[in-house]
Write an enzyme that holds these catalytic residues in place. Structure first.
Site, PDB file in Angstrom:
ATOM      1  CB  THR A  31     -20.377   5.448 -22.026  1.00  0.00           C
ATOM      2  OG1 THR A  31     -21.792   5.235 -22.077  1.00  0.00           O
ATOM      3  CG2 THR A  31     -19.995   5.921 -20.642  1.00  0.00           C
ATOM      4  CB  ALA A  85     -21.407  -2.521 -20.220  1.00  0.00           C
ATOM      5  CE  LYS A  96     -18.038  -4.051 -24.271  1.00  0.00           C
ATOM      6  NZ  LYS A  96     -18.617  -2.727 -24.595  1.00  0.00           N
ATOM      7  N   GLY A  98     -24.253  -3.589 -28.120  1.00  0.00           N
ATOM      8  CA  GLY A  98     -25.314  -2.708 -28.615  1.00  0.00           C
ATOM      9  C   GLY A  98     -24.821  -1.834 -29.754  1.00  0.00           C
ATOM     10  CD  GLU A 105     -17.402  -3.046 -27.627  1.00  0.00           C
ATOM     11  OE1 GLU A 105     -17.656  -1.849 -27.558  1.00  0.00           O
ATOM     12  OE2 GLU A 105     -18.273  -3.931 -27.495  1.00  0.00           O
TER      13      GLU A 105
HETATM   14  C1  5RP Z   1     -20.642  -1.407 -28.291  1.00  0.00           C
HETATM   15  C2  5RP Z   1     -20.888  -1.621 -26.858  1.00  0.00           C
HETATM   16  C3  5RP Z   1     -21.144  -0.405 -26.026  1.00  0.00           C
HETATM   17  O1  5RP Z   1     -20.182  -0.334 -25.041  1.00  0.00           O
HETATM   18  C4  5RP Z   1     -22.494  -0.519 -25.411  1.00  0.00           C
HETATM   19  O2  5RP Z   1     -23.450  -0.680 -26.464  1.00  0.00           O
HETATM   20  C5  5RP Z   1     -22.843   0.697 -24.576  1.00  0.00           C
HETATM   21  O3  5RP Z   1     -22.988   1.805 -25.403  1.00  0.00           O
HETATM   22  P1  5RP Z   1     -23.393   3.234 -24.840  1.00  0.00           P
HETATM   23  O4  5RP Z   1     -22.257   3.714 -24.029  1.00  0.00           O
HETATM   24  O5  5RP Z   1     -23.650   4.052 -26.084  1.00  0.00           O
HETATM   25  O6  5RP Z   1     -24.654   3.041 -24.033  1.00  0.00           O
HETATM   26  O7  5RP Z   1     -20.871  -2.707 -26.341  1.00  0.00           O
HETATM   27  O8  5RP Z   1     -20.515  -2.623 -28.978  1.00  0.00           O
END
Ligand code: 5RP
Length: 230
Positions: A31, A85, A96, A98, A105
């Site tokens: 995102t 997130a 957060k 992932g 962050e």
């Molecule tokens: C990375 C994060 C990302 O913001 C979270 O995993 C969301 O990712 P995506 O926009 O691909 O769903 O915390 O460390």
């Protein structure tokens, strides 16, 4: 609208928060990458901003697309951070990490006057914990840290699998050269208590609960965009 399009819509809405001259924290993940693409178009059209990326991956994309970059050393106070997130609750507490960038962050979000989260509607939850909680840990004493996390969680009535994040056959390594443990505790009713308990464990570098950092969340669903304010 598919999920990618929803991410683009949320990212587009976030551009409305960006003003000329701003110092921006730039998040990590799919995102946040949509946001970088849209921001790059504005920069090409004359928008004057400087970005502090939250990961090497985001730094590379910004570099490729011509978004001017700084570091948190050079620019330690930021006006606004835009980031994705994994989960968002109604109080704007987040999970957060992932994408494995939670430490930078969180440091960047904490250095920002405002943090605006961008997401598609699937990230909204009543209670955090459906998504495994990423916990960044020092490599030293990994097993001892894992046991300490499990014991601390148990005291709070939480239990579940704690898994070392892997990339293929090797542990995933963060930009800070640490490992990540993904903890599937299920619902986390008291995020503050878990946050405090995790911070008390020496081998824990940081965890993915973001409490009191987000000032707004832009959430895109098939019915349109909803902005939730803290
Ligand atoms: C990375 C994060 C990302 O913001 C979270 O995993 C969301 O990712 P995506 O926009 O691909 O769903 O915390 O460390």
């Amino acid at each position: 609208m598919d999920q990618k399009q929803l991410k683009i819509e949320a990212a587009r809405e976030a551009l409305g928060y960006v003003e000329n001259g701003m110092r921006l924290g730039i998040g990590t993940g799919s995102t946040a990458e949509e946001f970088v693409r849209l921001l790059a178009e504005k920069v090409a059209a004359g928008l004057d901003v400087v970005g502090v990326p939250t990961s090497e991956r985001t730094a590379a994309l910004c570099g490729e697309l011509g978004v001017p970059l700084s570091t948190l050393e050079e620019t330690p106070e930021l006006d606004l951070t835009i980031d994705g997130a994994d989960e968002i609750d109604s109080e704007l507490t987040l999970v957060k990490g992932g994408g494995g960038a939670l430490l930078r962050e969180k440091i960047v979000a904490a250095a920002s006057a405002r943090m605006v989260v961008i997401a598609d509607k699937s990230k909204l939850v009543e209670t955090l914990g459906r998504f495994p909680l990423p916990i960044e840990v020092n490599r030293f004493g990994l097993r001892a840290t894992e046991l300490a996390i499990a014991a601390a969680a148990k005291k709070l009535g939480l239990s579940g699998e704690i898994k070392l994040r892997m990339t293929g056959s090797q542990p995933f390594v963060t930009d800070g050269d640490h490992f990540i443990l993904d903890a599937s505790f299920g619902r986390i009713p008291d995020t503050r208590a878990l946050s405090n308990a995790l911070h008390a464990i020496p081998g824990v570098v940081e965890h993915g609960l973001f409490i009191g950092l987000a000032s707004a969340a832009i959430v895109a669903g098939s019915g349109g965009i909803e902005t939730i304010h803290a």
